[in-house]
Motif scaffolding. Structure first.
Motif, PDB file in Angstrom:
ATOM      1  N   GLU A  29       0.830  -1.206   0.000  1.00 10.67           N
ATOM      2  CA  GLU A  29       0.000   0.000   0.000  1.00 10.67           C
ATOM      3  C   GLU A  29       0.863   1.254   0.000  1.00 10.67           C
ATOM      4  O   GLU A  29       0.525   2.250  -0.659  1.00 10.67           O
ATOM      5  N   HIS A  34      -3.574  -0.208  -4.561  1.00  8.68           N
ATOM      6  CA  HIS A  34      -4.849  -0.374  -3.858  1.00  8.68           C
ATOM      7  C   HIS A  34      -5.120  -1.874  -3.771  1.00  8.68           C
ATOM      8  O   HIS A  34      -5.329  -2.540  -4.793  1.00  8.68           O
ATOM      9  N   SER A  36      -7.153  -5.365  -2.660  1.00  5.67           N
ATOM     10  CA  SER A  36      -8.490  -5.869  -2.348  1.00  5.67           C
ATOM     11  C   SER A  36      -8.563  -6.214  -0.870  1.00  5.67           C
ATOM     12  O   SER A  36      -7.542  -6.382  -0.200  1.00  5.67           O
ATOM     13  N   HIS A 159      -5.255   2.417  -8.990  1.00  2.33           N
ATOM     14  CA  HIS A 159      -4.121   2.486  -8.079  1.00  2.33           C
ATOM     15  C   HIS A 159      -3.578   3.906  -8.000  1.00  2.33           C
ATOM     16  O   HIS A 159      -3.345   4.543  -9.038  1.00  2.33           O
ATOM     17  N   PRO A 160      -3.360   4.421  -6.804  1.00  3.97           N
ATOM     18  CA  PRO A 160      -2.801   5.770  -6.656  1.00  3.97           C
ATOM     19  C   PRO A 160      -1.485   5.971  -7.399  1.00  3.97           C
ATOM     20  O   PRO A 160      -1.180   7.084  -7.830  1.00  3.97           O
TER      21      PRO A 160
END
Length: 239
Positions: A29, A34, A36, A159-160
């Protein structure tokens, strides 16, 4: 991305975290992935996923303080350790592998809970696993997704860090050609010489096996991802 009609697709790579899924998930992270939610399979293992376009990376383990949940992963080392190929007909894949001389188990059903549109549903899979792995040091099997919508959710793919797809998988072996040809036989494709080793070309990525005289057994080394802006980078497993 590579694409070849009829060529076997890659499904997902497995990063083994053993009984430390909760402790190690934050490492991924912090890299901007991101994950699950944690899910527990009907076979007792648990996972969290990094879902990408057409593929994913599975962080796989079992509950802390418990014995290993499944015999085939009990001795798996920490880190990148398994390749999972996709099948659209698990029974046909089982028969093909059997005819090719591989020691393979009958089709097995795997399930786990998943959230879909705010409701808990069952994600369902058919798997074809080997009774004896085709190569020492690299675990592999085939997976058919009966409920792909439970995996490739747009929310899970945002995803960031901008991660979009899995581009390449690298492995090393003292006999790169023999290992690539064995992998290619499992996947029902042809290996190709490439640079310092050999490639196994799949429909959606390449597995590259490089020569490493010090490799006592074949081993997976890196996953190369592509961002939405086209940049390439390797996944840091931190293990």
């Amino acid at each position: 991305m590579l694409h070849s009609v009829g060529r076997t697709e890659f499904d997902h790579a497995v990063v083994m975290v053993r009984d430390r899924l909760d402790a190690l998930a934050p490492h991924f992270e912090r890299q901007g992935f991101h994950l699950s939610d944690k899910a527990v399979h009907n076979l007792g293992s648990c996972n969290r996923l990094i879902v990408l376009e057409g593929t994913y990376v599975e962080l796989l383990g079992w509950p802390p303080g418990a014995p290993p949940a499944r015999k085939e992963i009990a001795d798996s080392p920490f880190g990148l350790e398994a390749l999972v190929f996709r099948t659209h007909d698990a029974e046909a894949t089982y028969q093909r592998l059997l005819a090719a001389g591989f020691a393979v188990n009958p089709v097995q059903e795997l399930t786990r809970p998943a959230m879909l549109d705010g409701e808990e549903v069952q994600a369902r899979f058919h798997t074809v696993r080997f009774a004896e792995q085709p190569l020492p040091g690299i675990r592999m099997y085939f997976c058919r997704h009966l409920t792909p919508e439970c995996v490739w959710s747009p929310a899970l793919m945002a995803h960031p860090n901008g991660a979009r797809s899995l581009l390449r998988i690298d492995a090393r072996a003292s006999d790169a050609r023999a290992v690539a040809e064995r992998l290619a036989r499992v996947a029902d494709v042809d290996a190709e010489p490439a640079g310092d080793g050999w490639d196994v070309p799949l429909a959606n990525l390449r597995i590259h096996v490089s020569h490493d005289a010090s490799a006592a057994t074949p081993a997976l080394s890196t996953l190369t991802l592509e961002n939405r802006d086209g940049a390439h980078y390797t996944l840091d497993t931190g293990l």
